[in-house]
Design a protein around this motif. Structure first.
Motif, PDB file in Angstrom:
ATOM      1  N   SER B  62       1.038  -1.183   0.369  1.00 16.46           N
ATOM      2  CA  SER B  62      -0.057  -0.498   0.288  1.00 16.46           C
ATOM      3  C   SER B  62       0.529   1.666  -0.413  1.00 16.46           C
ATOM      4  CB  SER B  62      -0.846   0.195   1.593  1.00 16.46           C
ATOM      5  OG  SER B  62       0.200  -0.171   2.069  1.00 16.46           O
ATOM      6  N   ARG B  63       1.822   1.164   0.205  1.00 13.88           N
ATOM      7  CA  ARG B  63       3.116   1.936   0.381  1.00 13.88           C
ATOM      8  C   ARG B  63       3.254   2.485  -1.366  1.00 13.88           C
ATOM      9  NH1 ARG B  63       6.423  -1.941   2.186  1.00 13.88           N
ATOM     10  NH2 ARG B  63       7.665  -2.496   0.261  1.00 13.88           N
ATOM     11  N   PHE B  64       2.851   1.777  -1.867  1.00 13.94           N
ATOM     12  CA  PHE B  64       2.386   2.765  -3.883  1.00 13.94           C
ATOM     13  C   PHE B  64       1.077   2.858  -3.530  1.00 13.94           C
ATOM     14  CE2 PHE B  64       7.356   1.265  -4.935  1.00 13.94           C
ATOM     15  CZ  PHE B  64       7.413   0.839  -4.241  1.00 13.94           C
ATOM     16  N   SER B  65       0.632   4.253  -4.576  1.00  9.18           N
ATOM     17  CA  SER B  65      -0.961   4.223  -4.537  1.00  9.18           C
ATOM     18  C   SER B  65      -0.834   4.812  -5.990  1.00  9.18           C
ATOM     19  CB  SER B  65      -1.143   5.218  -3.792  1.00  9.18           C
ATOM     20  OG  SER B  65      -0.391   5.808  -3.534  1.00  9.18           O
ATOM     21  N   PRO B  66      -1.615   4.673  -7.464  1.00  7.34           N
ATOM     22  CA  PRO B  66      -1.251   5.018  -8.084  1.00  7.34           C
ATOM     23  C   PRO B  66      -2.818   6.423  -8.788  1.00  7.34           C
ATOM     24  CG  PRO B  66      -2.420   2.933  -8.527  1.00  7.34           C
ATOM     25  CD  PRO B  66      -2.207   3.074  -7.161  1.00  7.34           C
ATOM     26  N   GLU B  67      -2.084   7.206 -10.116  1.00  5.76           N
ATOM     27  CA  GLU B  67      -3.260   7.747  -9.444  1.00  5.76           C
ATOM     28  C   GLU B  67      -3.648   8.790 -11.052  1.00  5.76           C
ATOM     29  OE1 GLU B  67      -2.602  11.836  -8.137  1.00  5.76           O
ATOM     30  OE2 GLU B  67      -4.923  12.759  -8.803  1.00  5.76           O
ATOM     31  N   CYS B  68      -4.589   8.080 -11.790  1.00  7.22           N
ATOM     32  CA  CYS B  68      -4.733   8.290 -13.275  1.00  7.22           C
ATOM     33  C   CYS B  68      -6.191   9.109 -13.738  1.00  7.22           C
ATOM     34  CB  CYS B  68      -5.703   7.046 -13.823  1.00  7.22           C
ATOM     35  SG  CYS B  68      -4.912   7.096 -15.723  1.00  7.22           S
ATOM     36  N   PRO B  69      -5.320  10.489 -13.611  1.00  5.08           N
ATOM     37  CA  PRO B  69      -6.418  11.205 -13.678  1.00  5.08           C
ATOM     38  C   PRO B  69      -7.477  12.283 -15.202  1.00  5.08           C
ATOM     39  CG  PRO B  69      -4.289  12.414 -13.592  1.00  5.08           C
ATOM     40  CD  PRO B  69      -3.930  11.082 -13.612  1.00  5.08           C
ATOM     41  N   ASN B  70      -6.881  11.254 -16.004  1.00  2.00           N
ATOM     42  CA  ASN B  70      -7.297  10.688 -17.211  1.00  2.00           C
ATOM     43  C   ASN B  70      -6.541  10.030 -18.296  1.00  2.00           C
ATOM     44  OD1 ASN B  70      -4.931  12.593 -18.451  1.00  2.00           O
ATOM     45  ND2 ASN B  70      -5.900  14.330 -17.385  1.00  2.00           N
ATOM     46  N   SER B  71      -6.601   9.687 -19.268  1.00  2.00           N
ATOM     47  CA  SER B  71      -6.484   8.530 -20.111  1.00  2.00           C
ATOM     48  C   SER B  71      -5.238   8.941 -20.623  1.00  2.00           C
ATOM     49  CB  SER B  71      -6.996   8.336 -21.420  1.00  2.00           C
ATOM     50  OG  SER B  71      -7.441   9.383 -22.062  1.00  2.00           O
ATOM     51  N   SER B  72      -4.893  10.339 -20.734  1.00  2.00           N
ATOM     52  CA  SER B  72      -3.226  10.027 -20.547  1.00  2.00           C
ATOM     53  C   SER B  72      -2.051  10.762 -19.534  1.00  2.00           C
ATOM     54  CB  SER B  72      -2.560  11.893 -21.596  1.00  2.00           C
ATOM     55  OG  SER B  72      -3.897  12.041 -23.035  1.00  2.00           O
ATOM     56  N   HIS B  73      -2.571  11.289 -18.029  1.00  2.00           N
ATOM     57  CA  HIS B  73      -2.029  10.857 -17.352  1.00  2.00           C
ATOM     58  C   HIS B  73      -1.328   9.996 -16.829  1.00  2.00           C
ATOM     59  CE1 HIS B  73      -1.596  14.884 -19.100  1.00  2.00           C
ATOM     60  NE2 HIS B  73      -0.930  15.039 -18.910  1.00  2.00           N
ATOM     61  N   LEU B  74      -0.424   9.639 -15.440  1.00  2.00           N
ATOM     62  CA  LEU B  74      -0.190   8.210 -14.532  1.00  2.00           C
ATOM     63  C   LEU B  74       0.613   8.896 -14.128  1.00  2.00           C
ATOM     64  CD1 LEU B  74      -1.561   5.408 -13.896  1.00  2.00           C
ATOM     65  CD2 LEU B  74       0.376   4.333 -15.610  1.00  2.00           C
ATOM     66  N   PHE B  75       0.566   8.510 -12.407  1.00  2.00           N
ATOM     67  CA  PHE B  75       0.979   9.318 -11.278  1.00  2.00           C
ATOM     68  C   PHE B  75       1.163   7.797 -10.669  1.00  2.00           C
ATOM     69  CE2 PHE B  75       1.489  13.268 -11.683  1.00  2.00           C
ATOM     70  CZ  PHE B  75       0.511  14.078 -12.829  1.00  2.00           C
ATOM     71  N   LEU B  76       1.776   7.649  -9.915  1.00  2.00           N
ATOM     72  CA  LEU B  76       3.185   6.523  -8.733  1.00  2.00           C
ATOM     73  C   LEU B  76       3.014   7.652  -7.662  1.00  2.00           C
ATOM     74  CD1 LEU B  76       2.684   3.705  -8.168  1.00  2.00           C
ATOM     75  CD2 LEU B  76       4.962   3.589  -8.741  1.00  2.00           C
ATOM     76  N   HIS B  77       2.620   7.059  -6.462  1.00  2.00           N
ATOM     77  CA  HIS B  77       2.462   8.182  -5.068  1.00  2.00           C
ATOM     78  C   HIS B  77       3.895   7.061  -4.708  1.00  2.00           C
ATOM     79  CE1 HIS B  77       0.486  11.391  -6.696  1.00  2.00           C
ATOM     80  NE2 HIS B  77      -0.681  10.866  -7.163  1.00  2.00           N
ATOM     81  N   LEU B  78       4.645   7.209  -3.961  1.00  2.00           N
ATOM     82  CA  LEU B  78       5.271   6.877  -3.122  1.00  2.00           C
ATOM     83  C   LEU B  78       5.486   7.584  -1.771  1.00  2.00           C
ATOM     84  CD1 LEU B  78       7.994   6.923  -5.815  1.00  2.00           C
ATOM     85  CD2 LEU B  78       6.263   4.983  -5.565  1.00  2.00           C
ATOM     86  N   HIS B  79       5.380   6.822  -0.586  1.00  2.00           N
ATOM     87  CA  HIS B  79       5.224   7.317   0.706  1.00  2.00           C
ATOM     88  C   HIS B  79       5.971   5.864   1.001  1.00  2.00           C
ATOM     89  CE1 HIS B  79       2.002   5.580   2.111  1.00  2.00           C
ATOM     90  NE2 HIS B  79       1.136   4.928   0.777  1.00  2.00           N
ATOM     91  N   THR B  80       6.922   5.905   2.509  1.00  2.00           N
ATOM     92  CA  THR B  80       7.562   5.166   3.717  1.00  2.00           C
ATOM     93  C   THR B  80       8.280   3.892   3.219  1.00  2.00           C
ATOM     94  OG1 THR B  80       5.620   4.253   3.922  1.00  2.00           O
ATOM     95  CG2 THR B  80       6.551   6.470   5.383  1.00  2.00           C
ATOM     96  N   LEU B  81       9.038   4.266   1.767  1.00  2.00           N
ATOM     97  CA  LEU B  81       9.613   3.073   0.962  1.00  2.00           C
ATOM     98  C   LEU B  81      10.641   1.994   1.629  1.00  2.00           C
ATOM     99  CD1 LEU B  81       9.507   4.277  -3.062  1.00  2.00           C
ATOM    100  CD2 LEU B  81       7.377   3.415  -1.335  1.00  2.00           C
ATOM    101  N   GLN B  82      10.846   0.809   0.828  1.00  2.00           N
ATOM    102  CA  GLN B  82      11.512   0.720   1.170  1.00  2.00           C
ATOM    103  C   GLN B  82      13.261   0.109   1.036  1.00  2.00           C
ATOM    104  OE1 GLN B  82      11.314  -0.579   5.114  1.00  2.00           O
ATOM    105  NE2 GLN B  82       9.926   0.581   4.888  1.00  2.00           N
TER     106      GLN B  82
END
Lengths: 112, 114
Positions: B62-82
């Motif tokens: 769960s420390r990786f969370s994606p976000e796709c606001p539209n069909s052209s953009h994609l994010f990968l949010h990172l927190h407290t990684l190992q």
């Protein structure tokens, strides 16, 4: 479980020589198989796609073969060049799915 | 140039940081993917966004969370990684279709977690 196995894991050849990379898969039902080339530090790029009815397909010095009965594919590289040094990844898609199964890749090094 | 652009290309972060990876595709595709590539392992699918549907690999922490606001953009949010999360993260896009369309990959974001 769908699996894709590639051999050899790594290969070193001299420039100008030919080589063959192997891919065995257990993906079922089979839809298509692609070979990707991944240069160091870059994303993979598709070289060729094989569907069930195709036995062989060429893309320049690259020739892919498919035996759907034995679930095997090969990628033959002719007259290798230094720029062929890369990882070659076999990717298989199951019928009715759009999510592929990746092999680990074969790392090819071509020496002058 | 594959039509898929990833930023940043390299990222070094501590385990307590929060950062994001960004991907943009200019190919008019309707599916976008995040893959993780570790040494000597097959590419590991993390997330897929296709036709507004999200598919995820249940083994992704769960420390990786994606976000796709539209069909052209994609994010990968990172927190407290190992440290074991250090890898090459590849974004890809395709025209989603039964029996798989060709994947077009970005150049990747090389992540190092200290």
């Amino acid at each position: 479980k769908n699996q894709v196995e590639q051999s050899p894991q790594s290969l070193i050849i001299l420039e100008g020589k030919n080589c063959t990379l192997q891919c065995n898969y257990t993906v079922s039902p089979f839809s298509n198989l692609r070979w990707y080339k991944q240069d160091t530090g870059r994303g993979p790029v598709s070289l060729t796609i094989m569907t069930f009815s195709e036995n062989t397909k060429s893309n320049g010095r690259y020739t892919a073969t498919l035996d759907a009965d034995t679930k095997q594919s090969s990628l033959h590289i002719t007259a290798s060049q230094l720029s062929d040094s890369a990882s070659y990844i076999c990717v298989v898609v199951s019928g009715g799915s759009y999510i592929p199964t990746f092999g680990r890749g074969t790392s090819l090094i071509v020496h002058p | 140039e594959t039509g898929v652009t990833q930023t940043p290309r390299h990222l070094v972060m501590g385990m307590t940081n929060k950062k994001s990876l960004k991907c943009e595709q200019h190919l008019g595709h309707n599916a976008m993917y995040w893959y993780k590539q570790s040494a000597k392992k097959p590419l590991e699918l993390m997330f897929v966004y296709s036709l507004e549907e999200r598919v995820e690999n249940n083994s992704v922490p769960s420390r990786f969370s994606p976000e796709c606001p539209n069909s052209s953009h994609l994010f990968l949010h990172l927190h407290t990684l190992q440290p074991e999360d250090s890898a090459l993260y590849l974004c890809a896009s395709s025209q989603a279709q039964r029996d798989g369309g060709e994947l077009f990959f970005g150049e990747g974001s090389r992540l190092t977690v200290l």
